[in-house]
Design an enzyme around this catalytic site. Structure first.
Site: not given
Length: 371
Positions: A239-240
């Site tokens: 993810g970020h």
């Protein structure tokens, strides 16, 4: 809110939940015509209607098995505390067009003392939709549904639930007060576009405990008006990372304040913990009381834009030689930034830090500052 007071409120809520379980009236969806491998939208809607109107506390039960479900919008207010126990696996339509562009596939709203539990899985079957998720480039893009929408819930718990392969965000939290996520499992591949794990907006006292979140976008993101947010013992990745913002794009945005992220692990995330703001915006808003502590990062390329926060006891490995970047606005420099005991290595070697338009207070071991 004081941490001890918050914990006390949570313990009292658990005592109430234990009392409610002893008095609960059960509404099994199979009594309303639900069958495995069939659409249970009507059965679940009717079971909810009866349970919500029950004077004694109520529980809607979805037994073990695999079920199909179209868009579902379950609302209160209900006459007593209400829970939904999902023991099975629930599948969304694969074709995003079958959800008619609704914001969320499964919605719960306007309820006091609500619990969603049972260890079940809500599978958004989003793979077909991800290739159409081009809204950042295409103004006429298809509208894709999130797995969950929790709106205007008070004193509620979401626990032991899995959200899988959402077409869009997995969970959207809006206008909630005292909402707790416990042992939440959220998963989608890193290639799934815009599948934020839990997005919080205009909500107070939201807690996320002991959860695993891996998606193609932010694991947890905070929009405007998020206050008294606690993220404890969460593993994030892919993810970020964990993000505040983006902020400053729209008028009348509310302040974001009092975030604690503690005892969390970020594995193979594009970013770590960050605050995102739109450059050149005329919007005036504020972000304050941001605290990140006891964070373990594994293969993390840090590109952080922050203000009014503290980073303490962060350790692990970085995917780049430059482990810390504090890149602040030249017109509004960052203030009251503290770095305390940060030990990140790159391929076994020491890392460096870069500061722009900020002079952080440094305590303990921190990567060497390189101009």
């Amino acid at each position: 809110m004081d941490t001890k007071l918050s914990i006390t409120k949570f313990i009292l809520f658990l005592f109430l939940a234990s009392y409610v379980r002893a008095q609960t009236k059960v509404f099994d969806v199979t009594k309303y015509g639900a069958r495995p491998n069939a659409d249970i939208t009507k059965a679940l809607t009717n079971a909810w209607k009866d349970a919500c109107g029950s004077t004694p506390p109520s529980k809607v039960v979805v037994p073990k098995g695999t079920y199909m479900l179209n868009q579902l919008d379950l609302k209160g207010p209900c006459k007593a505390p209400i829970s939904v126990q999902v023991d099975g696996k629930i599948l969304a339509p694969k074709d995003p067009k079958l959800l008619n562009g609704v914001d969320q596939w499964v919605k719960f709203g306007y309820i006091n003392f609500f619990t969603l539990s049972g260890g079940g899985t809500f599978d958004g079957q989003g793979e077909m939709a991800w290739k159409h998720n081009d809204c950042r480039k295409n103004k006429n893009c298809d509208r894709l549904s999130m797995n969950f929408g929790f709106a205007f819930l008070n004193n509620s718990i979401i626990k032991d639930i899995t959200s899988k392969d959402s077409k869009n965000f997995h969970v959207n939290v809006l206008g909630c007060n005292n909402l707790t996520f416990i042992n939440m499992n959220i998963n989608a591949p890193a290639t799934s576009l815009n599948t934020d794990g839990i997005h919080i907006g205009r909500s107070i006292e939201v807690k996320i405990y002991n959860s695993n979140i891996g998606t193609g976008d932010d694991c947890i993101s905070l929009g405007d008006g998020s206050k008294q947010i606690r993220v404890i013992n969460v593993t994030c990745g892919p993810g970020h990372g964990i993000s505040v913002g983006s902020l400053g794009k729209y008028p009348n945005e509310e302040t974001v304040e009092d975030l604690t992220v503690k005892n969390c692990t970020l594995k193979n995330t594009d970013n770590g913990v960050r605050i995102k703001t739109w450059p050149g915006t005329p919007i005036i808003s504020s972000v304050s009381k941001m605290h990140f502590e006891d964070i373990t990062m594994v293969n993390y390329p840090s590109k952080i834009k922050i203000t009014d926060v503290s980073f303490k006891n962060i350790r692990g490995t970085s995917a780049t030689h430059q482990a810390i970047v504090l890149d602040c606005s030249s017109s509004v420099p960052c203030e009251s930034v503290e770095l305390n005991d940060i030990d990140l290595t790159f391929n076994g070697a020491a890392t460096t830090a870069k500061f722009a338009n900020t002079k952080p207070t440094i305590k303990g071991k921190v990567p060497k500052h390189v101009a």
